[in-house]
Design a protein around this motif. Structure first.
Motif, short mmCIF file in Angstrom:
data_model
loop_
_atom_site.label_atom_id
_atom_site.label_comp_id
_atom_site.label_asym_id
_atom_site.label_seq_id
_atom_site.Cartn_x
_atom_site.Cartn_y
_atom_site.Cartn_z
N ASP A 30 -13.48 -1.20 5.32
CA ASP A 30 -14.15 -2.38 5.86
C ASP A 30 -13.17 -3.24 6.65
N TRP A 172 -17.94 -13.38 11.27
CA TRP A 172 -18.78 -13.49 10.09
C TRP A 172 -19.45 -14.85 9.93
N ASP A 175 -23.71 -15.92 10.28
CA ASP A 175 -24.59 -15.43 9.22
C ASP A 175 -24.30 -16.10 7.88
N VAL A 232 -22.62 -4.14 11.31
CA VAL A 232 -22.98 -4.36 9.90
C VAL A 232 -24.26 -3.56 9.65
N ALA A 235 -27.72 -6.14 4.93
CA ALA A 235 -27.31 -7.38 4.28
C ALA A 235 -26.33 -7.10 3.15
N ASP A 237 -24.27 -4.62 3.03
CA ASP A 237 -23.01 -4.26 3.70
C ASP A 237 -22.27 -5.51 4.13
N TYR A 238 -22.98 -6.48 4.68
CA TYR A 238 -22.35 -7.75 5.08
C TYR A 238 -21.72 -8.44 3.87
N LYS A 241 -18.48 -6.68 2.84
CA LYS A 241 -17.39 -6.89 3.80
C LYS A 241 -16.81 -8.30 3.72
N PHE A 242 -17.66 -9.29 3.48
CA PHE A 242 -17.22 -10.68 3.61
C PHE A 242 -17.34 -11.46 2.30
N LEU A 274 -30.58 -12.69 4.70
CA LEU A 274 -30.07 -11.90 5.83
C LEU A 274 -30.99 -10.72 6.15
N HIS A 278 -32.57 -10.49 9.90
CA HIS A 278 -32.31 -9.35 10.78
C HIS A 278 -33.38 -8.25 10.64
N LEU A 285 -21.65 -7.92 14.89
CA LEU A 285 -20.92 -9.18 14.86
C LEU A 285 -19.92 -9.20 16.02
#
Length: 299
Positions: A30, A172, A175, A232, A235, A237-238, A241-242, A274, A278, A285
Motif C-alpha cells: 500500500d 487522502w 475523503d 483505491v 471503501a 481498501d481506503y 491504506k489510510f 465512502l 463512490h 486519488l
C-alpha cells in the motif's frame, strides 16, 4: 502545530510494529503505491537510474519502508550495486526494522540500516555521493539542519535529492474530511489540511524551495512538480491504506468526548459513507509532489 507534529511522530514510531509477515507485506504494498512512483522520478532526476554504470554511496534518510532502496535494487545493474553502498536510515527504529526485514527477505545487495536523526547523524563528513530524503523535509522539525548536515556529509559535487508533498496536495484528505463531516458528533479536521506539519511552508512551495537550497550553499537546483493517481479499490481498501492518517487526525484534533463516541462504530460508519459516496465503486486519488535535486559545489 506542535501537537500535530508530535502525534504524527508517534504514529511513525509505532505503526505496524505488531504486523505479522502477511500484514507487513500488505502495508508495504500500500505504501509503495503512493511512494514508489515519486521515488522513481526523483532517482532519475538525481542520475540514479538504469543508465548508472559506476558505483555510488547513498544515504537514504527517512527511509521509511524502503521505496528508494527497492527501486534501486530492481533497476540498477547488480554489478554496480555490488560495488556500491546504501545506508538506509530513519529516526524510527520501527521503520528501520521494517526495512531490514524487507531487505533480508528479498536479498537486497549492499544495504545497511541505522537509526539516525537526519538533522544530526554523527556520520563522518564527505561520506556520500548522494543523499535522499523521501517525503520528510516537511515533517522533520528543522529541515534547515538537514541541509547543513547534507552539505557536511556529501562529497564535492555530490547530490542531495528530496521529495515533499506540494502545498496544494490532496491525496487522502478529501475523503477523510467528508467522512468526518458525516459523523453524528463533532469530528474536527483542519481545512485546508496543512501539508507541512513542521510549519516550514517554505519547504512545500516550489517557488520558495530554491532559495532555501542556495542559501545553504547548494547549486544546480532543479525543482519539479509532478502529479500521479493512486487507485483505491473500495471503501475498505481506503481505510486499510489510510488507517494511520485517520488515527493521526483523531489524536491531533479530536476531544476526548469525540474519541469516546467513536468507539466501536467509527470504522463501519466511514466505510458506509465512502461506499455511498463512490456508489460502491473504486476511485482514484490525486497526489501532487515536488521533486528537488541540487549539488554540493565541487570547489
Amino acid at each position: 502545530m506542535a501537537k500535530v507534529q508530535e502525534e504524527l511522530g508517534k504514529m511513525f514510531k509505532t505503526f505496524g510494529s505488531d504486523f505479522d509477515d502477511e500484514r507487513l507485506e500488505k502495508f508495504i504494498e500500500d505504501s509503495e503505491r503512493i511512494m514508489r512512483r515519486p521515488a522513481e522520478l526523483l532517482l532519475r532526476q538525481a542520475g540514479l537510474d538504469t543508465s548508472l554504470s559506476k558505483s555510488f554511496s547513498l544515504l537514504d534518510h527517512a527511509c521509511g519502508t524502503g521505496p528508494i532502496a527497492a527501486h534501486l535494487q530492481a533497476n540498477v545493474h547488480k554489478q554496480v550495486l555490488s560495488q556500491s553502498r546504501m545506508l538506509c536510515a530513519d529516526i524510527s527504529d520501527n521503520l528501520v526494522n521494517t526495512l531490514r526485514r524487507r531487505a533480508e527477505k528479498h536479498g537486497w545487495i549492499s544495504v545497511e540500516t541505522a537509526v539516525l536523526d537526519a538533522q544530526n547523524s554523527g556520520l563522518p563528513e564527505l561520506s556520500f555521493s548522494h543523499i535522499t530524503v523521501n517525503f520528510a523535509m516537511h515533517v522533520i522539525p528543522e529541515p534547515e539542519l538537514v541541509l547543513q548536515e547534507a552539505m557536511r556529509l556529501l562529497q564535492p559535487g555530490g547530490t542531495l535529492a528530496f521529495t515533499v508533498w506540494h502545498k496544494n496536495n490532496l491525496g487522502w484528505v478529501p475523503d477523510m474530511a467528508s467522512s468526518f463531516a458525516a459523523l453524528p458528533f463533532e469530528a474536527p479536521m483542519p481545512s485546508p489540511m496543512p501539508m507541512a506539519p513542521n510549519g516550514k511552508t517554505e519547504f512545500i512551495d516550489p517557488d520558495l524551495i530554491p532559495g532555501q537550497l542556495r542559501g545553504h550553499g547548494f547549486d544546480d537546483v532543479e525543482v519539479k512538480t509532478v502529479e500521479h493517481m493512486v487507485r483505491v479499490e473500495s471503501a475498505d481498501d481506503y481505510m486499510r491504506k489510510f488507517e494511520m492518517m485517520k488515527e493521526w487526525m483523531i489524536q491531533a484534533y479530536w476531544s476526548e468526548e469525540s474519541k469516546e463516541k467513536a468507539k466501536g462504530m467509527l470504522h463501519d460508519y466511514i466505510v458506509r459513507h465512502l461506499t455511498e459516496k463512490h456508489r460502491g465503486q473504486g476511485w482514484d486519488l490525486s497526489w501532487k509532489a515536488v521533486l528537488v535535486t541540487c549539488r554540493k559545489p565541487k570547489n
